[in-house]
Design a protein around this motif. Structure first.
Motif, PDB file in Angstrom:
ATOM      1  N   VAL A  33       6.830  -9.344   7.107  1.00 24.57           N
ATOM      2  CA  VAL A  33       7.557  -8.899   6.597  1.00 24.57           C
ATOM      3  C   VAL A  33       6.268  -7.432   5.975  1.00 24.57           C
ATOM      4  CG1 VAL A  33       8.114  -8.718   3.760  1.00 24.57           C
ATOM      5  CG2 VAL A  33       8.342 -10.722   5.735  1.00 24.57           C
ATOM      6  N   VAL A  34       7.619  -6.790   6.492  1.00 28.13           N
ATOM      7  CA  VAL A  34       6.380  -5.208   5.627  1.00 28.13           C
ATOM      8  C   VAL A  34       6.806  -4.976   4.282  1.00 28.13           C
ATOM      9  CG1 VAL A  34       5.578  -2.485   6.666  1.00 28.13           C
ATOM     10  CG2 VAL A  34       6.532  -4.309   8.517  1.00 28.13           C
ATOM     11  N   GLN A  35       5.866  -4.382   3.241  1.00 30.30           N
ATOM     12  CA  GLN A  35       6.443  -4.017   2.105  1.00 30.30           C
ATOM     13  C   GLN A  35       5.705  -3.134   1.237  1.00 30.30           C
ATOM     14  OE1 GLN A  35       9.345  -5.735   0.070  1.00 30.30           O
ATOM     15  NE2 GLN A  35       8.546  -4.328  -1.066  1.00 30.30           N
ATOM     16  N   ARG A  36       6.395  -2.104   0.961  1.00 26.99           N
ATOM     17  CA  ARG A  36       5.780  -0.762   0.544  1.00 26.99           C
ATOM     18  C   ARG A  36       6.575  -0.660  -1.104  1.00 26.99           C
ATOM     19  NH1 ARG A  36       8.588   0.699   4.611  1.00 26.99           N
ATOM     20  NH2 ARG A  36       7.665   2.093   6.224  1.00 26.99           N
ATOM     21  N   PRO A  37       5.228  -0.868  -2.347  1.00 26.20           N
ATOM     22  CA  PRO A  37       5.348  -0.788  -3.552  1.00 26.20           C
ATOM     23  C   PRO A  37       6.871  -0.545  -3.855  1.00 26.20           C
ATOM     24  CG  PRO A  37       3.996   0.519  -3.202  1.00 26.20           C
ATOM     25  CD  PRO A  37       4.078   0.847  -1.908  1.00 26.20           C
ATOM     26  N   GLY A  38       7.124  -1.331  -4.255  1.00 24.52           N
ATOM     27  CA  GLY A  38       8.745  -1.601  -5.419  1.00 24.52           C
ATOM     28  C   GLY A  38       8.800  -2.462  -4.990  1.00 24.52           C
ATOM     29  N   GLY A  39      10.287  -2.910  -5.910  1.00 25.22           N
ATOM     30  CA  GLY A  39      11.096  -4.051  -6.125  1.00 25.22           C
ATOM     31  C   GLY A  39      10.301  -5.322  -6.541  1.00 25.22           C
ATOM     32  N   THR A  40      10.565  -6.394  -6.315  1.00 25.10           N
ATOM     33  CA  THR A  40       9.982  -8.430  -7.006  1.00 25.10           C
ATOM     34  C   THR A  40      10.214  -8.431  -5.586  1.00 25.10           C
ATOM     35  OG1 THR A  40      12.422  -8.481  -7.638  1.00 25.10           O
ATOM     36  CG2 THR A  40      11.439  -7.504  -8.981  1.00 25.10           C
ATOM     37  N   VAL A  41       9.787  -7.962  -5.054  1.00 22.83           N
ATOM     38  CA  VAL A  41       9.505  -9.219  -3.309  1.00 22.83           C
ATOM     39  C   VAL A  41       8.364 -10.219  -3.697  1.00 22.83           C
ATOM     40  CG1 VAL A  41       7.793  -7.359  -2.170  1.00 22.83           C
ATOM     41  CG2 VAL A  41       9.822  -8.936  -1.604  1.00 22.83           C
ATOM     42  N   PRO A  42       8.942 -11.400  -3.586  1.00 18.09           N
ATOM     43  CA  PRO A  42       7.752 -12.540  -3.574  1.00 18.09           C
ATOM     44  C   PRO A  42       6.669 -12.849  -2.826  1.00 18.09           C
ATOM     45  CG  PRO A  42       9.679 -12.926  -2.455  1.00 18.09           C
ATOM     46  CD  PRO A  42       9.682 -11.880  -2.798  1.00 18.09           C
ATOM     47  N   LEU A  43       5.754 -11.676  -3.283  1.00 16.43           N
ATOM     48  CA  LEU A  43       4.188 -11.421  -2.472  1.00 16.43           C
ATOM     49  C   LEU A  43       3.550 -13.047  -1.887  1.00 16.43           C
ATOM     50  CD1 LEU A  43       3.315  -7.951  -3.016  1.00 16.43           C
ATOM     51  CD2 LEU A  43       4.786  -8.718  -1.746  1.00 16.43           C
ATOM     52  N   LEU A  55       1.175  -4.863   3.866  1.00 22.44           N
ATOM     53  CA  LEU A  55       1.741  -3.657   2.529  1.00 22.44           C
ATOM     54  C   LEU A  55       1.679  -2.203   3.726  1.00 22.44           C
ATOM     55  CD1 LEU A  55      -0.475  -5.900   0.055  1.00 22.44           C
ATOM     56  CD2 LEU A  55       2.775  -5.371   0.338  1.00 22.44           C
ATOM     57  N   GLY A  56       3.123  -1.234   3.242  1.00 20.62           N
ATOM     58  CA  GLY A  56       2.285   0.175   3.404  1.00 20.62           C
ATOM     59  C   GLY A  56       2.395   0.172   2.610  1.00 20.62           C
ATOM     60  N   SER A  57       2.328   2.513   2.829  1.00 23.46           N
ATOM     61  CA  SER A  57       1.845   3.200   1.766  1.00 23.46           C
ATOM     62  C   SER A  57       3.134   3.874   1.426  1.00 23.46           C
ATOM     63  CB  SER A  57       0.608   3.669   1.790  1.00 23.46           C
ATOM     64  OG  SER A  57       0.611   5.318   3.113  1.00 23.46           O
ATOM     65  N   VAL A  66      -1.091   1.145  -3.692  1.00 25.68           N
ATOM     66  CA  VAL A  66      -0.465   0.072  -3.026  1.00 25.68           C
ATOM     67  C   VAL A  66      -1.550  -1.294  -3.752  1.00 25.68           C
ATOM     68  CG1 VAL A  66       0.197  -1.216  -0.821  1.00 25.68           C
ATOM     69  CG2 VAL A  66       0.399   1.739  -1.040  1.00 25.68           C
ATOM     70  N   LEU A  67      -2.505  -1.310  -3.188  1.00 24.80           N
ATOM     71  CA  LEU A  67      -3.559  -2.473  -3.731  1.00 24.80           C
ATOM     72  C   LEU A  67      -2.849  -2.219  -5.193  1.00 24.80           C
ATOM     73  CD1 LEU A  67      -6.946  -1.932  -1.861  1.00 24.80           C
ATOM     74  CD2 LEU A  67      -4.648  -3.367  -1.440  1.00 24.80           C
ATOM     75  N   ALA A  68      -3.422  -1.423  -5.925  1.00 22.62           N
ATOM     76  CA  ALA A  68      -3.064  -1.793  -7.713  1.00 22.62           C
ATOM     77  C   ALA A  68      -1.412  -2.563  -7.810  1.00 22.62           C
ATOM     78  CB  ALA A  68      -2.795  -0.503  -8.608  1.00 22.62           C
ATOM     79  N   TRP A  69      -0.515  -2.290  -7.297  1.00 20.05           N
ATOM     80  CA  TRP A  69       1.006  -2.435  -7.324  1.00 20.05           C
ATOM     81  C   TRP A  69       0.596  -3.682  -6.792  1.00 20.05           C
ATOM     82  CZ3 TRP A  69       3.991  -4.202  -3.181  1.00 20.05           C
ATOM     83  CH2 TRP A  69       5.151  -5.013  -3.968  1.00 20.05           C
ATOM     84  N   ALA A  70       0.127  -4.391  -5.936  1.00 18.63           N
ATOM     85  CA  ALA A  70       0.644  -6.158  -5.498  1.00 18.63           C
ATOM     86  C   ALA A  70      -0.524  -6.178  -6.391  1.00 18.63           C
ATOM     87  CB  ALA A  70       0.019  -5.696  -3.746  1.00 18.63           C
ATOM     88  N   ALA A  79       1.506 -11.880  -8.279  1.00 15.39           N
ATOM     89  CA  ALA A  79       0.443 -10.905  -7.824  1.00 15.39           C
ATOM     90  C   ALA A  79      -0.239 -11.431  -6.699  1.00 15.39           C
ATOM     91  CB  ALA A  79       0.440 -10.749  -8.894  1.00 15.39           C
ATOM     92  N   LEU A  80      -0.855 -10.819  -6.020  1.00 12.27           N
ATOM     93  CA  LEU A  80      -1.419 -11.451  -4.700  1.00 12.27           C
ATOM     94  C   LEU A  80      -3.241 -10.570  -4.978  1.00 12.27           C
ATOM     95  CD1 LEU A  80       0.095  -9.066  -1.516  1.00 12.27           C
ATOM     96  CD2 LEU A  80       0.298 -11.386  -2.792  1.00 12.27           C
ATOM     97  N   THR A  81      -4.013 -11.699  -4.805  1.00 10.84           N
ATOM     98  CA  THR A  81      -5.672 -11.028  -4.903  1.00 10.84           C
ATOM     99  C   THR A  81      -5.517 -10.263  -4.016  1.00 10.84           C
ATOM    100  OG1 THR A  81      -6.434 -12.924  -3.004  1.00 10.84           O
ATOM    101  CG2 THR A  81      -5.879 -14.333  -5.175  1.00 10.84           C
ATOM    102  N   MET A  82      -6.859  -9.794  -5.134  1.00  8.79           N
ATOM    103  CA  MET A  82      -7.088  -8.168  -4.116  1.00  8.79           C
ATOM    104  C   MET A  82      -7.743  -8.537  -1.898  1.00  8.79           C
ATOM    105  SD  MET A  82      -7.737  -4.889  -3.750  1.00  8.79           S
ATOM    106  CE  MET A  82      -7.755  -4.794  -5.562  1.00  8.79           C
ATOM    107  N   ALA A  83      -8.221  -9.954  -2.240  1.00 14.91           N
ATOM    108  CA  ALA A  83      -8.040 -10.213  -1.189  1.00 14.91           C
ATOM    109  C   ALA A  83      -7.379 -10.088   0.458  1.00 14.91           C
ATOM    110  CB  ALA A  83      -9.392 -11.588  -0.331  1.00 14.91           C
ATOM    111  N   GLN A  84      -6.563 -11.008  -0.262  1.00 13.86           N
ATOM    112  CA  GLN A  84      -5.205 -10.812  -0.126  1.00 13.86           C
ATOM    113  C   GLN A  84      -4.102  -9.741   0.375  1.00 13.86           C
ATOM    114  OE1 GLN A  84      -2.568 -13.446  -2.908  1.00 13.86           O
ATOM    115  NE2 GLN A  84      -2.917 -15.692  -1.625  1.00 13.86           N
TER     116      GLN A  84
END
Length: 148
Positions: A33-43, A55-57, A66-70, A79-84
């Motif tokens: 799954v490739v996700q860029r910032p935006g939307g409500t995808v269940p990361l 995660l892509g920019s 991207v990290l801030a969004w995720a 929300a992901l942990t920073m490590a994830q």
């Protein structure tokens, strides 16, 4: 067959909320799954169910955006942990482009691209990530950016 699809590394781009229902199937088939910032995808739900997340920019976003969004608390339980998030941005992205043998990790024999940051993203709040900058960047062992 799942093993055939896993070797081909097919990608699902910006899957949206439907990805949660499909997650077990995505994981079994080796789809990324490739996700860029935006939307409500269940990361977080995707990762918990064994889906490889990249995660892509996208166009114009910086990696720290991207990290801030995720990792934003506004994402709630997704929300992901920073490590994830860092893993999805590095290893996940290398996996999606079939370069994970030589990229996305610091390992003997891997490419030696490296960036020294102005702050530790693991210690920064999502709001503070916007101010993190590269102070030194090496590509293939050569300095290509140095703020000194």
């Amino acid at each position: 067959l799942p093993e055939v699809w896993a070797r081909k590394r097919p990608r699902v781009e910006r899957p949206g909320m439907a990805a949660v229902a499909l997650a077990p199937r995505l994981a079994r088939s080796g789809l990324v799954v490739v996700q860029r910032p935006g939307g409500t995808v269940p990361l977080a739900s995707l990762i918990q169910q064994g889906v490889t997340l990249s995660l892509g920019s996208g166009r114009g976003e910086r990696p720290f955006d991207v990290l801030a969004w995720a990792t934003s608390p506004e994402r709630g339980a997704e929300a992901l942990t920073m490590a994830q998030a860092v893993t999805a941005l590095t290893r996940g992205s290398a996996h999606a482009e079939s370069t994970d043998r030589e990229k996305g990790h610091l390992t003997v024999g891997a490419l030696a691209d490296l960036t020294v940051l102005s702050a530790d993203p693991f210690a920064a709040s999502p709001a503070d990530l916007a101010s993190v900058r590269s102070v030194l960047t090496l590509i293939a062992g050569r300095v290509v950016h140095d703020v000194r």
